[in-house]
Write a protein that holds these residues in place. Structure first.
Motif, PDB file in Angstrom:
ATOM      1  N   ARG A  14       0.827  -1.210   0.000  1.00 16.29           N
ATOM      2  CA  ARG A  14       0.000   0.000   0.000  1.00 16.29           C
ATOM      3  C   ARG A  14       0.860   1.258   0.000  1.00 16.29           C
ATOM      4  O   ARG A  14       0.567   2.224  -0.705  1.00 16.29           O
ATOM      5  N   ARG A  15       1.900   1.237   0.812  1.00 22.39           N
ATOM      6  CA  ARG A  15       2.793   2.403   0.841  1.00 22.39           C
ATOM      7  C   ARG A  15       3.412   2.652  -0.525  1.00 22.39           C
ATOM      8  O   ARG A  15       3.561   3.796  -0.958  1.00 22.39           O
ATOM      9  N   LEU A  16       3.735   1.569  -1.218  1.00 17.77           N
ATOM     10  CA  LEU A  16       4.380   1.688  -2.524  1.00 17.77           C
ATOM     11  C   LEU A  16       3.421   2.230  -3.580  1.00 17.77           C
ATOM     12  O   LEU A  16       3.763   3.149  -4.336  1.00 17.77           O
ATOM     13  N   ILE A  17       2.209   1.687  -3.650  1.00 18.42           N
ATOM     14  CA  ILE A  17       1.295   2.104  -4.733  1.00 18.42           C
ATOM     15  C   ILE A  17       0.702   3.487  -4.485  1.00 18.42           C
ATOM     16  O   ILE A  17       0.225   4.129  -5.420  1.00 18.42           O
ATOM     17  N   TYR A  18       0.744   3.969  -3.220  1.00 19.49           N
ATOM     18  CA  TYR A  18       0.250   5.315  -2.940  1.00 19.49           C
ATOM     19  C   TYR A  18       1.376   6.342  -2.865  1.00 19.49           C
ATOM     20  O   TYR A  18       1.146   7.485  -2.506  1.00 19.49           O
ATOM     21  N   ASP A  19       2.591   5.909  -3.216  1.00 23.86           N
ATOM     22  CA  ASP A  19       3.719   6.842  -3.259  1.00 23.86           C
ATOM     23  C   ASP A  19       3.458   7.915  -4.321  1.00 23.86           C
ATOM     24  O   ASP A  19       2.946   7.611  -5.409  1.00 23.86           O
ATOM     25  N   PRO A  20       3.780   9.194  -4.047  1.00 23.31           N
ATOM     26  CA  PRO A  20       3.487  10.267  -5.015  1.00 23.31           C
ATOM     27  C   PRO A  20       4.098  10.029  -6.396  1.00 23.31           C
ATOM     28  O   PRO A  20       3.450  10.310  -7.415  1.00 23.31           O
ATOM     29  N   GLU A  21       5.319   9.524  -6.436  1.00 24.28           N
ATOM     30  CA  GLU A  21       5.950   9.301  -7.738  1.00 24.28           C
ATOM     31  C   GLU A  21       5.258   8.168  -8.496  1.00 24.28           C
ATOM     32  O   GLU A  21       5.098   8.234  -9.725  1.00 24.28           O
ATOM     33  N   VAL A  22       4.834   7.136  -7.781  1.00 23.30           N
ATOM     34  CA  VAL A  22       4.100   6.048  -8.427  1.00 23.30           C
ATOM     35  C   VAL A  22       2.735   6.541  -8.883  1.00 23.30           C
ATOM     36  O   VAL A  22       2.262   6.181  -9.976  1.00 23.30           O
ATOM     37  N   ALA A  23       2.100   7.371  -8.057  1.00 25.01           N
ATOM     38  CA  ALA A  23       0.798   7.928  -8.446  1.00 25.01           C
ATOM     39  C   ALA A  23       0.910   8.734  -9.731  1.00 25.01           C
ATOM     40  O   ALA A  23       0.041   8.658 -10.617  1.00 25.01           O
ATOM     41  N   GLN A  24       1.983   9.512  -9.875  1.00 25.87           N
ATOM     42  CA  GLN A  24       2.184  10.269 -11.101  1.00 25.87           C
ATOM     43  C   GLN A  24       2.427   9.344 -12.287  1.00 25.87           C
ATOM     44  O   GLN A  24       1.918   9.571 -13.393  1.00 25.87           O
ATOM     45  N   ARG A  54      -0.714  -4.729  -9.105  1.00 33.20           N
ATOM     46  CA  ARG A  54      -0.253  -6.067  -9.486  1.00 33.20           C
ATOM     47  C   ARG A  54       1.271  -6.112  -9.552  1.00 33.20           C
ATOM     48  O   ARG A  54       1.893  -7.090  -9.116  1.00 33.20           O
ATOM     49  N   TYR A  55       1.891  -5.071 -10.071  1.00 42.23           N
ATOM     50  CA  TYR A  55       3.352  -4.999 -10.104  1.00 42.23           C
ATOM     51  C   TYR A  55       3.919  -4.995  -8.685  1.00 42.23           C
ATOM     52  O   TYR A  55       4.918  -5.667  -8.388  1.00 42.23           O
ATOM     53  N   ALA A  56       3.291  -4.211  -7.802  1.00 41.25           N
ATOM     54  CA  ALA A  56       3.780  -4.118  -6.429  1.00 41.25           C
ATOM     55  C   ALA A  56       3.688  -5.468  -5.724  1.00 41.25           C
ATOM     56  O   ALA A  56       4.612  -5.871  -4.995  1.00 41.25           O
ATOM     57  N   LYS A  87       8.975   2.312 -12.666  1.00 46.14           N
ATOM     58  CA  LYS A  87       8.815   3.277 -11.578  1.00 46.14           C
ATOM     59  C   LYS A  87       8.454   2.572 -10.274  1.00 46.14           C
ATOM     60  O   LYS A  87       8.974   2.918  -9.204  1.00 46.14           O
ATOM     61  N   VAL A  88       7.556   1.575 -10.338  1.00 46.54           N
ATOM     62  CA  VAL A  88       7.199   0.827  -9.130  1.00 46.54           C
ATOM     63  C   VAL A  88       8.438   0.115  -8.577  1.00 46.54           C
ATOM     64  O   VAL A  88       8.700   0.158  -7.363  1.00 46.54           O
ATOM     65  N   LEU A  89       9.216  -0.524  -9.445  1.00 47.32           N
ATOM     66  CA  LEU A  89      10.421  -1.215  -9.004  1.00 47.32           C
ATOM     67  C   LEU A  89      11.436  -0.228  -8.440  1.00 47.32           C
ATOM     68  O   LEU A  89      12.037  -0.467  -7.381  1.00 47.32           O
ATOM     69  N   ALA A  90      11.624   0.887  -9.130  1.00 44.59           N
ATOM     70  CA  ALA A  90      12.597   1.886  -8.671  1.00 44.59           C
ATOM     71  C   ALA A  90      12.240   2.399  -7.289  1.00 44.59           C
ATOM     72  O   ALA A  90      13.101   2.529  -6.410  1.00 44.59           O
ATOM     73  N   ARG A  91      10.965   2.703  -7.062  1.00 41.63           N
ATOM     74  CA  ARG A  91      10.568   3.241  -5.770  1.00 41.63           C
ATOM     75  C   ARG A  91      10.730   2.193  -4.666  1.00 41.63           C
ATOM     76  O   ARG A  91      11.102   2.535  -3.538  1.00 41.63           O
ATOM     77  N   TYR A  92      10.471   0.914  -4.980  1.00 40.56           N
ATOM     78  CA  TYR A  92      10.680  -0.104  -3.950  1.00 40.56           C
ATOM     79  C   TYR A  92      12.166  -0.189  -3.589  1.00 40.56           C
ATOM     80  O   TYR A  92      12.527  -0.236  -2.403  1.00 40.56           O
ATOM     81  N   VAL A  93      13.031  -0.220  -4.594  1.00 43.88           N
ATOM     82  CA  VAL A  93      14.472  -0.306  -4.336  1.00 43.88           C
ATOM     83  C   VAL A  93      14.935   0.910  -3.540  1.00 43.88           C
ATOM     84  O   VAL A  93      15.728   0.792  -2.598  1.00 43.88           O
ATOM     85  N   GLN A  94      14.437   2.089  -3.896  1.00 44.57           N
ATOM     86  CA  GLN A  94      14.831   3.305  -3.185  1.00 44.57           C
ATOM     87  C   GLN A  94      14.325   3.320  -1.749  1.00 44.57           C
ATOM     88  O   GLN A  94      15.031   3.745  -0.830  1.00 44.57           O
ATOM     89  N   MET A  95      13.101   2.839  -1.527  1.00 43.08           N
ATOM     90  CA  MET A  95      12.571   2.764  -0.166  1.00 43.08           C
ATOM     91  C   MET A  95      13.403   1.817   0.691  1.00 43.08           C
ATOM     92  O   MET A  95      13.747   2.127   1.838  1.00 43.08           O
ATOM     93  N   ALA A  96      13.713   0.631   0.147  1.00 41.06           N
ATOM     94  CA  ALA A  96      14.497  -0.345   0.893  1.00 41.06           C
ATOM     95  C   ALA A  96      15.897   0.181   1.186  1.00 41.06           C
ATOM     96  O   ALA A  96      16.421   0.014   2.295  1.00 41.06           O
ATOM     97  N   THR A  97      16.496   0.842   0.200  1.00 40.13           N
ATOM     98  CA  THR A  97      17.844   1.390   0.388  1.00 40.13           C
ATOM     99  C   THR A  97      17.837   2.499   1.425  1.00 40.13           C
ATOM    100  O   THR A  97      18.700   2.551   2.314  1.00 40.13           O
TER     101      THR A  97
END
Length: 473
Positions: A68-78, A100-102, A212-222
């Motif tokens: 949920r945090r990932l799919i509601y991220d502002p960059e993912v929303a854009q 589905r990607y998330a 973008k979904v993958l990038a934001r997950y990697v960035q969040m984890a990092t």
């Protein structure tokens, strides 16, 4: 109010079932979940006390909360809005695709699975297949990494055993989160990879929204400090040489990094080499045929286990030789970006691959294969050439694994492995490649892994030529 109500038995049973489900869902299940979670939290607290890099809270968050945090991220929303507009679809349809990607990417880490099962299984499997040697631990450099930094282990990709070896060898430091390709998205690998904290990535058939979904997950984890393990080459080496780095994950990390504001990221180079790569013939065939994908199948694993069990019963079992691991000098991303660079991802990828190449361990089979690749065809010449190349490589700072500190035994071990696999034959003093097997291709495959360390060493070591010793046949 006290009147008697008569109900059919089936309706009474149905009411009881609904009452039981309500009781369980509202009172019993939450209590059980709370009890189990408290036990898990206490177990993780005890585990973190012995780990050099504790498990970050990000990995312990419930999977659905991270999704949920990932799919509601502002960059993912854009990205969702852009995808809907560019593909002429409604935003709710694009949102469902992003969700589905998330769900495909986000793991569900289980500390019990990782430390209770995976580490033990990795140790048993590694030691049953290879004589594992940590030839360059580089402990002082690793201990000097700041505790608050995010550590990312970057490794060359020789075999699927790489996952197993490194998971076991860094078990005392932290739990690793791997980026795993689509080959493992089959039962039961999918569930196991997710429980170990690994996340799946698509190397093909992706689009800007997926990236973008993958990038934001990697960035969040990092940014959360999750210790990760990455293969810059992106796939197994088909030639034995180190491959060029693929810059996808590296680019995502750089895009989300803000020097001075973000948590520092420290890359730790890890070099792995083997006396036998289990997939060597498959990789050589793929290089020749140009195949781009490999299907995962349990059938070869079952055949292998059955064969090894029979060999143990009949007393013919022996391990595949040596598997060696070296840790290179860490690279701080903050320090790396302190110097202006035209193409930071490409420069970072090249730097990391260079550090991996510098600490690549030389094991007996690649050492002997490199000499045979150079044209050596006699035992006496093999001894002379191998000794020269060992001396020159060590003088240049390369890590050469010499079992028992005995060079003659090292050469004998490497040659014996090639003979037992029917890659070469020995008759008297003469060495020949087997005519009915892909001997030349296999020799070239193993020689390539250390060619950058052993090429052009004859001249450098000629002045220090030791007296040749005999090789037991």
């Amino acid at each position: 109010m006290s009147a008697t109500v008569t109900l059919p038995i089936w309706l009474f049973i149905l009411i009881l079932l609904f009452a039981a489900v309500t009781l369980a869902s509202h009172f019993l299940f939450p209590s059980v979940r709370w009890f189990l979670r408290r036990r898990l939290e206490r177990a993780v607290d005890r585990l973190n006390k012995r780990l050099k890099r504790p498990i970050q809270p990000f990995k312990l968050v419930r999977r659905m909360d991270t999704i949920r945090r990932l799919i509601y991220d502002p960059e993912v929303a854009q990205a969702i809005a852009d995808h809907a507009r560019e593909n002429h679809i409604r935003e709710d349809v694009a949102f469902q695709k992003a969700e589905r990607y998330a769900r495909e990417i986000v793991p569900g880490f289980s500390a019990f699975t990782y430390f209770g099962f995976a580490i033990r299984a990795a140790r048993i499997l590694s030691q049953s297949l290879y004589r594992v040697r940590l030839v360059h631990a580089n402990d002082p450099a690793l201990e000097a990494i700041p505790a608050e930094a995010t550590v990312i282990f970057v490794m060359n990709h020789r075999s699927n055993m790489d996952y197993v070896l490194v998971t076991w060898l860094v078990a005392e430091r932290s739990a690793l989160a791997y980026a795993v390709g689509e080959w493992a998205r089959v039962w039961p690998m999918r569930q196991l990879v997710r429980a170990m904290g690994g996340y799946f990535i698509r190397r093909r058939h992706n689009n800007p929204l997926y990236r973008k979904v993958l990038a934001r997950y990697v960035q969040m984890a990092t940014d959360a400090g999750v210790t990760q393990a990455v293969f810059p080459e992106g796939a197994l080496s088909r030639t034995g040489h180190l491959g060029k780095p693929k810059l996808g994950l590296i680019s995502y990390i750089l895009e989300g990094f803000r020097p001075g504001a973000s948590r520092d990221v420290v890359f730790v180079p890890v070099a792995l080499n083997y006396d036998r790569v289990m997939e060597d013939r498959t990789l050589i065939d793929a290089q020749v045929s140009g195949a781009r994908r490999f299907r995962f199948s349990l059938r070869p694993i079952w055949r292998y286990l059955r064969r090894q069990l029979w060999n143990r019963i009949t007393g013919k079992y022996h391990r595949y030789g040596y598997a060696a691991v070296s840790f290179g000098d860490p690279l701080s991303l903050t320090e790396f970006l302190a110097q202006p660079r035209e193409d930071a991802p490409a420069s970072l990828g090249a730097d990391l691959m260079g550090r991996i190449a510098a600490v690549m361990p030389v094991t007996p089979v690649p050492l002997v294969a490199h000499a045979l690749q150079g044209g050596v065809r006699s035992l006496s010449d093999l001894d002379t050439v191998a000794r020269r190349r060992i001396a020159a490589a060590q003088a240049r700072g390369a890590t050469v694994h010499i079992p028992r500190d005995d060079i003659a035994y090292t050469i004998e071990t490497g040659l014996r492995t090639l003979v037992e696999r029917r890659i070469v034959t020995c008759e008297g003093d003469r060495i020949a490649l087997e005519a009915n097997s892909p001997g030349a291709e296999l020799v070239a495959f193993y020689a390539a892994s250390v060619a950058h360390l052993l090429d052009d060493t004859e001249t450098e070591a000629a002045a220090a030529d030791p007296a040749p010793a005999s090789i037991a046949t």
